[in-house]
Design a protein around this motif. Structure first.
Motif, PDB file in Angstrom:
ATOM      1  N   VAL A   1      46.618  55.434  52.017  1.00  0.00           N
ATOM      2  CA  VAL A   1      45.505  55.420  51.066  1.00  0.00           C
ATOM      3  C   VAL A   1      44.200  55.387  51.839  1.00  0.00           C
ATOM      4  O   VAL A   1      44.140  54.878  52.957  1.00  0.00           O
ATOM      5  CB  VAL A   1      45.566  54.210  50.105  1.00  0.00           C
ATOM      6  N   MET A   2      43.176  55.932  51.254  1.00  0.00           N
ATOM      7  CA  MET A   2      41.847  55.890  51.850  1.00  0.00           C
ATOM      8  C   MET A   2      40.814  55.852  50.735  1.00  0.00           C
ATOM      9  O   MET A   2      41.111  56.192  49.581  1.00  0.00           O
ATOM     10  CB  MET A   2      41.620  57.102  52.753  1.00  0.00           C
ATOM     11  N   VAL A   3      39.625  55.416  51.087  1.00  0.00           N
ATOM     12  CA  VAL A   3      38.535  55.406  50.118  1.00  0.00           C
ATOM     13  C   VAL A   3      38.161  56.855  49.813  1.00  0.00           C
ATOM     14  O   VAL A   3      37.945  57.662  50.718  1.00  0.00           O
ATOM     15  CB  VAL A   3      37.320  54.633  50.666  1.00  0.00           C
ATOM     16  N   GLU A   4      38.133  57.195  48.531  1.00  0.00           N
ATOM     17  CA  GLU A   4      37.871  58.559  48.102  1.00  0.00           C
ATOM     18  C   GLU A   4      36.705  58.592  47.122  1.00  0.00           C
ATOM     19  O   GLU A   4      36.372  57.595  46.484  1.00  0.00           O
ATOM     20  CB  GLU A   4      39.123  59.155  47.440  1.00  0.00           C
ATOM     21  N   ALA A   5      36.100  59.771  46.998  1.00  0.00           N
ATOM     22  CA  ALA A   5      34.984  59.936  46.062  1.00  0.00           C
ATOM     23  C   ALA A   5      35.463  59.863  44.620  1.00  0.00           C
ATOM     24  O   ALA A   5      34.824  59.235  43.769  1.00  0.00           O
ATOM     25  CB  ALA A   5      34.280  61.262  46.321  1.00  0.00           C
ATOM     26  N   ASN A   6      36.607  60.495  44.327  1.00  0.00           N
ATOM     27  CA  ASN A   6      37.149  60.517  42.965  1.00  0.00           C
ATOM     28  C   ASN A   6      38.633  60.159  43.008  1.00  0.00           C
ATOM     29  O   ASN A   6      39.495  61.033  42.844  1.00  0.00           O
ATOM     30  CB  ASN A   6      36.951  61.888  42.322  1.00  0.00           C
ATOM     31  N   PRO A   7      38.954  58.905  43.247  1.00  0.00           N
ATOM     32  CA  PRO A   7      40.362  58.517  43.408  1.00  0.00           C
ATOM     33  C   PRO A   7      41.125  58.532  42.089  1.00  0.00           C
ATOM     34  O   PRO A   7      40.567  58.240  41.033  1.00  0.00           O
ATOM     35  CB  PRO A   7      40.263  57.094  43.946  1.00  0.00           C
ATOM     36  N   GLN A   8      42.408  58.875  42.177  1.00  0.00           N
ATOM     37  CA  GLN A   8      43.288  58.702  41.028  1.00  0.00           C
ATOM     38  C   GLN A   8      43.554  57.217  40.869  1.00  0.00           C
ATOM     39  O   GLN A   8      43.758  56.500  41.857  1.00  0.00           O
ATOM     40  CB  GLN A   8      44.610  59.443  41.234  1.00  0.00           C
ATOM     41  N   THR A   9      43.535  56.732  39.649  1.00  0.00           N
ATOM     42  CA  THR A   9      43.738  55.304  39.422  1.00  0.00           C
ATOM     43  C   THR A   9      45.052  55.050  38.694  1.00  0.00           C
ATOM     44  O   THR A   9      45.559  55.919  37.974  1.00  0.00           O
ATOM     45  CB  THR A   9      42.572  54.689  38.631  1.00  0.00           C
ATOM     46  N   PHE A  10      45.571  53.835  38.889  1.00  0.00           N
ATOM     47  CA  PHE A  10      46.890  53.478  38.385  1.00  0.00           C
ATOM     48  C   PHE A  10      46.839  52.124  37.678  1.00  0.00           C
ATOM     49  O   PHE A  10      45.979  51.290  37.967  1.00  0.00           O
ATOM     50  CB  PHE A  10      47.899  53.421  39.537  1.00  0.00           C
ATOM     51  N   ASP A  11      47.804  51.920  36.795  1.00  0.00           N
ATOM     52  CA  ASP A  11      47.914  50.634  36.098  1.00  0.00           C
ATOM     53  C   ASP A  11      48.419  49.533  37.014  1.00  0.00           C
ATOM     54  O   ASP A  11      48.128  48.346  36.812  1.00  0.00           O
ATOM     55  CB  ASP A  11      48.878  50.767  34.911  1.00  0.00           C
ATOM     56  N   LEU A  12      49.184  49.945  38.020  1.00  0.00           N
ATOM     57  CA  LEU A  12      49.829  48.991  38.910  1.00  0.00           C
ATOM     58  C   LEU A  12      49.801  49.570  40.317  1.00  0.00           C
ATOM     59  O   LEU A  12      50.104  50.753  40.515  1.00  0.00           O
ATOM     60  CB  LEU A  12      51.272  48.767  38.451  1.00  0.00           C
TER      61      LEU A  12
END
Length: 301
Positions: free
Chosen positions: A218-229
């Motif tokens: 994982v890395m810091v992204e401009a538009n990351p996909q997000t998750f519930d968990l």
């Protein structure tokens, strides 16, 4: 072809490092056993309550692999308490049964069952069964951190949720999450052996449409996909280092589950989570290992 069994006793932190070193060359991966009742004629070493065990094929690569493992043991022994590396030779037919005795049907949490493929088990009502073959990847259920994470998944997986599993290892958490009701899991690992093992276990479970396994971190992204968990069963140091990236992938109302955390290293995770404005909502401990569960703080916290 005969095999050479390697075994060494260590404390919890050293056992993890030794297993990683053994996995580089071992045939079928390493096993971490907790010694509760010593064998006849042996004594229980309270300072080194774990045994790391692995096997090498007795072929033309044996000596090179054994020397690599001996170097890794020596290097670790300079900074951590480890026992003597013990070896013995086994005939192939003996090995076929020897390594299987370290795996059994395991009950984890309230309703999760981990089963090797060669053992029969009839699931009870409301139980989920994860079928795994041991491979050269972390996460067979034999280690406390895996059990701690699975028990937390029972509490925090909700029907239809989506999960990111960082450091997926064997894929056990991803498989467990889908069987508990998750719609999709993005399972990542930087180790190619882990990725291959996880892909095989996911395919065997018939869950390839619900679990995507990739060699990635994982890395810091401009538009990351997000998750519930988001789950990370790795090391405390790594969780602390990756905290900004891990939590960027967590939805505002989501839950982060971190494990692979030795009690003495928990402060690293606590500090990193505090900096990211996260609140600890649950912890559990088995032996020297912790699982820690966090959510984003609300505006008034």
């Amino acid at each position: 072809m005969n095999v050479i069994e390697l075994a060494i006793r260590a404390d919890a932190e050293s056992a993890e490092a030794l297993a990683a070193a053994f996995n580089e060359d071992a045939y079928g991966g390493a096993v971490i056993e907790q010694v509760v009742t010593p064998e006849r004629g042996e004594t229980l070493d309270a300072a080194r309550p774990f045994t790391v065990r692995a096997f090498l094929l007795k072929d033309e690569t044996l000596e090179e692999k054994r020397r690599a493992i001996e170097r890794a043991v020596w290097a670790l022994g300079m900074v951590r308490p480890v026992g003597e590396l013990e070896t013995r030779e086994l005939a192939e037919q003996d090995y076929a049964n020897e390594w299987k005795k370290f795996y059994q049907v395991l009950h984890v949490g309230a309703r999760t069952v981990i089963k090797p493929s060669w053992l029969e088990y009839e699931a009870r009502e409301n139980e989920i069964v994860i079928e795994l073959d041991p491979g050269m990847a972390f996460g067979t259920g034999l280690h406390p951190t895996t059990r701690l994470c699975l028990a937390m998944l029972e509490k925090y997986v909700t029907p239809g949720c989506e999960m990111l599993d960082v450091g997926t290892g064997s894929g056990i958490l991803a498989i467990g999450a889908v069987k508990l009701g998750a719609k999709f899991v993005d399972a990542r690992d930087i180790d190619p052996i882990a990725v291959e093992t996880a892909q095989k276990n996911v395919a065997t479970s018939g869950l390839a449409k619900s679990i995507h396994v990739a060699r990635a971190s994982v890395m810091v992204e401009a538009n990351p996909q997000t998750f519930d968990l988001v789950t990370a069963n790795i090391f405390a140091d790594t969780i602390a280092e990756l905290a900004p990236a891990l939590l960027q992938h967590l939805k505002r109302a989501g839950v982060f589950i971190g494990s692979g955390i030795l009690v003495e290293r928990a402060y690293l995770v606590e500090n990193a989570m505090r900096e990211q404005k996260m609140k600890c909502i649950a912890t559990a401990q088995e032996d020297d290992w912790l699982v820690m569960v966090y959510r984003h703080k609300t505006n008034d916290e």
